[in-house]
Design an enzyme around this catalytic site. Sequence first.
Site, mmCIF file in Angstrom:
data_model
loop_
_atom_site.group_PDB
_atom_site.id
_atom_site.type_symbol
_atom_site.label_atom_id
_atom_site.label_comp_id
_atom_site.label_asym_id
_atom_site.label_seq_id
_atom_site.Cartn_x
_atom_site.Cartn_y
_atom_site.Cartn_z
ATOM 1 N N GLU A 273 96.930 29.141 26.651
ATOM 2 C CA GLU A 273 95.555 29.526 26.302
ATOM 3 C C GLU A 273 95.003 30.476 27.364
ATOM 4 O O GLU A 273 95.396 30.413 28.531
ATOM 5 C CB GLU A 273 94.722 28.237 26.183
ATOM 6 C CG GLU A 273 93.262 28.389 25.917
ATOM 7 C CD GLU A 273 92.913 29.029 24.578
ATOM 8 O OE1 GLU A 273 93.315 30.182 24.356
ATOM 9 O OE2 GLU A 273 92.203 28.402 23.775
ATOM 10 N N ASP A 274 94.093 31.345 26.946
ATOM 11 C CA ASP A 274 93.527 32.297 27.907
ATOM 12 C C ASP A 274 92.519 31.643 28.846
ATOM 13 O O ASP A 274 92.631 31.731 30.055
ATOM 14 C CB ASP A 274 92.886 33.496 27.167
ATOM 15 C CG ASP A 274 91.896 33.081 26.067
ATOM 16 O OD1 ASP A 274 91.644 31.871 25.880
ATOM 17 O OD2 ASP A 274 91.368 33.983 25.382
ATOM 18 N N ASP B 52 86.513 26.968 28.494
ATOM 19 C CA ASP B 52 85.099 26.971 28.870
ATOM 20 C C ASP B 52 84.564 25.555 28.643
ATOM 21 O O ASP B 52 84.671 24.702 29.514
ATOM 22 C CB ASP B 52 84.382 28.034 28.030
ATOM 23 C CG ASP B 52 82.918 28.181 28.391
ATOM 24 O OD1 ASP B 52 82.453 27.480 29.298
ATOM 25 O OD2 ASP B 52 82.219 28.979 27.757
ATOM 26 N N PHE C 14 80.798 35.197 32.085
ATOM 27 C CA PHE C 14 81.582 35.756 30.985
ATOM 28 C C PHE C 14 82.496 36.858 31.510
ATOM 29 O O PHE C 14 82.045 37.842 32.081
ATOM 30 C CB PHE C 14 80.658 36.308 29.893
ATOM 31 C CG PHE C 14 81.397 36.650 28.633
ATOM 32 C CD1 PHE C 14 81.749 35.663 27.726
ATOM 33 C CD2 PHE C 14 81.782 37.965 28.377
ATOM 34 C CE1 PHE C 14 82.453 35.973 26.568
ATOM 35 C CE2 PHE C 14 82.485 38.287 27.217
ATOM 36 C CZ PHE C 14 82.821 37.281 26.325
ATOM 37 N N ARG D 221 90.399 44.063 25.882
ATOM 38 C CA ARG D 221 91.579 43.201 26.016
ATOM 39 C C ARG D 221 92.693 43.886 26.822
ATOM 40 O O ARG D 221 93.509 43.232 27.445
ATOM 41 C CB ARG D 221 92.148 42.853 24.633
ATOM 42 C CG ARG D 221 91.242 41.969 23.784
ATOM 43 C CD ARG D 221 92.039 41.456 22.586
ATOM 44 N NE ARG D 221 91.201 40.925 21.523
ATOM 45 C CZ ARG D 221 90.743 39.680 21.466
ATOM 46 N NH1 ARG D 221 91.014 38.833 22.436
ATOM 47 N NH2 ARG D 221 90.013 39.277 20.448
HETATM 48 P P1 5GP Z 1 85.645 26.665 24.675
HETATM 49 O O1 5GP Z 1 85.868 26.033 23.331
HETATM 50 O O2 5GP Z 1 86.528 26.103 25.770
HETATM 51 O O3 5GP Z 1 84.196 26.637 25.072
HETATM 52 O O4 5GP Z 1 85.921 28.227 24.516
HETATM 53 C C1 5GP Z 1 87.197 28.733 24.523
HETATM 54 C C2 5GP Z 1 87.248 30.093 23.891
HETATM 55 O O5 5GP Z 1 86.009 30.809 24.034
HETATM 56 C C3 5GP Z 1 88.301 30.933 24.591
HETATM 57 O O6 5GP Z 1 89.571 30.770 24.009
HETATM 58 C C4 5GP Z 1 87.731 32.326 24.461
HETATM 59 O O7 5GP Z 1 88.125 32.872 23.214
HETATM 60 C C5 5GP Z 1 86.239 32.129 24.455
HETATM 61 N N1 5GP Z 1 85.678 32.299 25.802
HETATM 62 C C6 5GP Z 1 85.185 31.341 26.620
HETATM 63 N N2 5GP Z 1 84.750 31.870 27.779
HETATM 64 C C7 5GP Z 1 84.993 33.203 27.701
HETATM 65 C C8 5GP Z 1 84.779 34.295 28.617
HETATM 66 O O8 5GP Z 1 84.292 34.184 29.746
HETATM 67 N N3 5GP Z 1 85.172 35.521 28.174
HETATM 68 C C9 5GP Z 1 85.729 35.733 26.944
HETATM 69 N N4 5GP Z 1 86.063 36.984 26.647
HETATM 70 N N5 5GP Z 1 85.943 34.721 26.058
HETATM 71 C C10 5GP Z 1 85.577 33.476 26.451
#
Ligand code: 5GP
Length: 180
Positions: free
Chosen positions: A100-101, A104, A153, A166
């Site tokens: 996973e990237d 959050d 972010f 990207r």
């Molecule tokens: P979560 O469900 O953990 O809150 O969010 C995960 C997803 O939200 C990540 O896979 C990504 O697609 C997006 N995301 C969360 N934080 C960031 C950020 O700082 N930058 C970007 N570009 N996407 C984010």
Amino acid sequence: MSLREDIARVVIGERDLGQRIRELGQQIAADYAGESPVLIGVLKGAVLFLVDLMREIDLPVELDFIAISSYGGATQSSGVVRITKDLDSSVEGRHLIVVEDIVDTGLTLRYLVENLASRHPASLRVCALLNKRKVRKADLRLDYVGFEIPDEFVVGYGLDYAEQYRNLPFIGVLRRETDS
Ligand code: 5GP
């Protein structure tokens, strides 16, 4: 016009990314010695990380992809997730590593882990490039983490803002429109 002009600050540079990803690959190779794990890339953000990571894993790995979309707003996770592209193959009895990237709130990953666990893999671990240091809504175990970052972010190295940025080779923070 240069993409880099939109970046206010580099958070993780190319050299640091390469070095940490090499370490992660070596750690995974050691942990899975004798096995052939399936790397599951979460589209689209994890693509750059996945291709660099897999080159550093000296094991016979397989590759599959899953795509999910959150019903939340662009920068806010709702935790309500839909699979828009499923895996190509059955993962029953396989050792899975979800790549996973960024994590959050952890809600997206929690959904994914629960979904994949229901397919009866032999094991299931998570490898996230970035982990935001904040109070988590979802209780989640991350097995491999590239970097802990502050709660802001970020874009680049697979991560987008409105599908852009990207292809930046580093992780950075966007300039605000009010910045000059
Ligand atoms: P979560 O469900 O953990 O809150 O969010 C995960 C997803 O939200 C990540 O896979 C990504 O697609 C997006 N995301 C969360 N934080 C960031 C950020 O700082 N930058 C970007 N570009 N996407 C984010």
